[in-house]
Design a protein around this motif. Structure first.
Motif, PDB file in Angstrom:
ATOM      1  N   THR A  58       0.819  -1.218   0.000  1.00 21.01           N
ATOM      2  CA  THR A  58       0.000   0.000   0.000  1.00 21.01           C
ATOM      3  C   THR A  58       0.851   1.265   0.000  1.00 21.01           C
ATOM      4  OG1 THR A  58      -0.108   0.144   2.409  1.00 21.01           O
ATOM      5  CG2 THR A  58      -1.833  -1.163   1.297  1.00 21.01           C
ATOM      6  N   GLY A  59       2.160   1.131   0.283  1.00 19.78           N
ATOM      7  CA  GLY A  59       3.021   2.303   0.353  1.00 19.78           C
ATOM      8  C   GLY A  59       2.831   3.107   1.625  1.00 19.78           C
ATOM      9  N   LEU A  60       2.184   2.501   2.637  1.00 19.45           N
ATOM     10  CA  LEU A  60       1.877   3.192   3.887  1.00 19.45           C
ATOM     11  C   LEU A  60       2.273   2.340   5.086  1.00 19.45           C
ATOM     12  CD1 LEU A  60      -1.802   4.188   3.036  1.00 19.45           C
ATOM     13  CD2 LEU A  60       0.158   5.748   3.043  1.00 19.45           C
ATOM     14  N   ALA A  61       2.661   2.996   6.164  1.00 21.77           N
ATOM     15  CA  ALA A  61       2.768   2.373   7.475  1.00 21.77           C
ATOM     16  C   ALA A  61       1.791   3.136   8.364  1.00 21.77           C
ATOM     17  CB  ALA A  61       4.194   2.485   8.012  1.00 21.77           C
ATOM     18  N   MET A  62       1.395   2.542   9.485  1.00 27.93           N
ATOM     19  CA  MET A  62       0.417   3.229  10.331  1.00 27.93           C
ATOM     20  C   MET A  62       0.636   2.886  11.791  1.00 27.93           C
ATOM     21  SD  MET A  62      -3.199   1.340  10.087  1.00 27.93           S
ATOM     22  CE  MET A  62      -3.466   0.066  11.290  1.00 27.93           C
ATOM     23  N   PRO A  87      -7.402 -13.627   2.007  1.00 31.59           N
ATOM     24  CA  PRO A  87      -7.400 -15.031   2.430  1.00 31.59           C
ATOM     25  C   PRO A  87      -7.496 -15.237   3.937  1.00 31.59           C
ATOM     26  CG  PRO A  87      -5.225 -14.396   1.631  1.00 31.59           C
ATOM     27  CD  PRO A  87      -6.154 -13.252   1.348  1.00 31.59           C
ATOM     28  N   ASN A  88      -7.065 -14.302   4.743  1.00 28.39           N
ATOM     29  CA  ASN A  88      -7.140 -14.445   6.194  1.00 28.39           C
ATOM     30  C   ASN A  88      -8.155 -13.470   6.790  1.00 28.39           C
ATOM     31  OD1 ASN A  88      -5.458 -12.253   5.522  1.00 28.39           O
ATOM     32  ND2 ASN A  88      -4.497 -12.289   7.528  1.00 28.39           N
ATOM     33  N   ALA A  89      -9.223 -13.201   6.047  1.00 28.68           N
ATOM     34  CA  ALA A  89     -10.180 -12.174   6.434  1.00 28.68           C
ATOM     35  C   ALA A  89     -10.875 -12.492   7.750  1.00 28.68           C
ATOM     36  CB  ALA A  89     -11.223 -11.984   5.345  1.00 28.68           C
ATOM     37  N   PRO A  90     -10.998 -11.524   8.654  1.00 27.22           N
ATOM     38  CA  PRO A  90     -10.264 -10.271   8.560  1.00 27.22           C
ATOM     39  C   PRO A  90      -8.830 -10.443   9.037  1.00 27.22           C
ATOM     40  CG  PRO A  90     -11.629 -10.220  10.516  1.00 27.22           C
ATOM     41  CD  PRO A  90     -11.904 -11.537   9.822  1.00 27.22           C
ATOM     42  N   GLY A  91      -7.929  -9.847   8.322  1.00 23.49           N
ATOM     43  CA  GLY A  91      -6.528  -9.825   8.753  1.00 23.49           C
ATOM     44  C   GLY A  91      -6.372  -8.787   9.847  1.00 23.49           C
ATOM     45  N   THR A  92      -5.588  -9.103  10.855  1.00 24.83           N
ATOM     46  CA  THR A  92      -5.395  -8.193  11.983  1.00 24.83           C
ATOM     47  C   THR A  92      -4.058  -7.488  11.896  1.00 24.83           C
ATOM     48  OG1 THR A  92      -6.814  -9.422  13.485  1.00 24.83           O
ATOM     49  CG2 THR A  92      -5.087  -8.096  14.496  1.00 24.83           C
ATOM     50  N   ILE A  93      -4.071  -6.174  12.081  1.00 27.75           N
ATOM     51  CA  ILE A  93      -2.848  -5.396  12.236  1.00 27.75           C
ATOM     52  C   ILE A  93      -2.839  -4.915  13.684  1.00 27.75           C
ATOM     53  CG2 ILE A  93      -1.515  -3.393  11.488  1.00 27.75           C
ATOM     54  CD1 ILE A  93      -3.076  -3.611   8.791  1.00 27.75           C
ATOM     55  N   ASP A  94      -1.872  -5.409  14.441  1.00 27.09           N
ATOM     56  CA  ASP A  94      -1.788  -5.101  15.864  1.00 27.09           C
ATOM     57  C   ASP A  94      -1.301  -3.673  16.104  1.00 27.09           C
ATOM     58  OD1 ASP A  94      -2.525  -7.728  16.835  1.00 27.09           O
ATOM     59  OD2 ASP A  94      -0.582  -8.399  16.082  1.00 27.09           O
ATOM     60  N   TYR A  97       2.504  -2.869  15.468  1.00 23.96           N
ATOM     61  CA  TYR A  97       3.132  -3.070  14.160  1.00 23.96           C
ATOM     62  C   TYR A  97       3.370  -1.724  13.490  1.00 23.96           C
ATOM     63  CZ  TYR A  97       3.882  -4.495   9.337  1.00 23.96           C
ATOM     64  OH  TYR A  97       4.408  -4.663   8.078  1.00 23.96           O
ATOM     65  N   ARG A  98       4.565  -1.516  12.960  1.00 22.92           N
ATOM     66  CA  ARG A  98       4.901  -0.253  12.306  1.00 22.92           C
ATOM     67  C   ARG A  98       5.452  -0.422  10.885  1.00 22.92           C
ATOM     68  NH1 ARG A  98       2.275   0.844  15.952  1.00 22.92           N
ATOM     69  NH2 ARG A  98       2.500   2.501  17.504  1.00 22.92           N
ATOM     70  N   GLY A  99       5.399  -1.634  10.346  1.00 17.76           N
ATOM     71  CA  GLY A  99       5.884  -1.858   8.991  1.00 17.76           C
ATOM     72  C   GLY A  99       4.855  -1.459   7.941  1.00 17.76           C
TER      73      GLY A  99
END
Length: 156
Positions: A58-62, A87-94, A97-99
């Motif tokens: 996505t070109g973004l970190a958050m 494929p892992n819906a919903p995918g979790t971003i903890d 995480y900063r990548g």
């Protein structure tokens, strides 16, 4: 429950990235867009063959506040019209995480599908997270449903 204070914070890793946005005032999700590598035409398009999985940048970190998570979910139009899902819906971003936000996509259709730079590929939904500790007990409280599982409430 209140939204995370200070909202979401995004770092733009690629100047061509699109910051996620809501497409309607009451939309639950923010649309995430593909940010494909610059260069030849082959790099600006990812062809997702039937049954294939691709990791789309996505070109973004958050950053999301502690006590919250970002869920990556399929976009309904891509899923219904073209069989493109997460494929892992919903995918979790903890919250720690900063990548780079990278979205896994799968093609569930019998036809190849082209992912192009800027295409809205998934939704980002912010949700609260329980951060307590599990407790082991001897017995669980009883309910009307009890241990009846899959399909126990009927098929329709």
């Amino acid at each position: 429950m209140n939204a995370p204070d200070a909202g979401l914070r995004f770092k733009v890793l690629d100047p061509r990235a699109r910051v996620p946005e809501r497409k309607s005032a009451l939309a639950a999700g923010l649309d995430l867009a593909a940010c494909l590598p610059r260069g030849s035409v082959e790099q600006d398009v990812v062809t997702l063959e039937p049954g294939a999985i691709a990791m789309i940048p996505t070109g973004l970190a958050m950053a999301v506040n502690a006590g919250w998570e970002a869920q990556v979910r399929p976009r309904s139009g891509l899923a219904i019209r073209h069989g493109i899902s997460v494929p892992n819906a919903p995918g979790t971003i903890d919250a720690d995480y900063r990548g780079e936000l990278i979205v896994g996509l799968i093609n569930l259709s019998p036809h190849a599908y082209e992912i192009t730079h800027g295409l809205r590929i998934a939704q980002l939904v912010i949700a609260p997270v329980w951060t307590g500790d599990p407790v082991v007990v001897e017995e669980l409280d009883e309910t009307d449903r009890g241990d009846r599982g899959f399909g126990s409430t009927g098929m329709r």
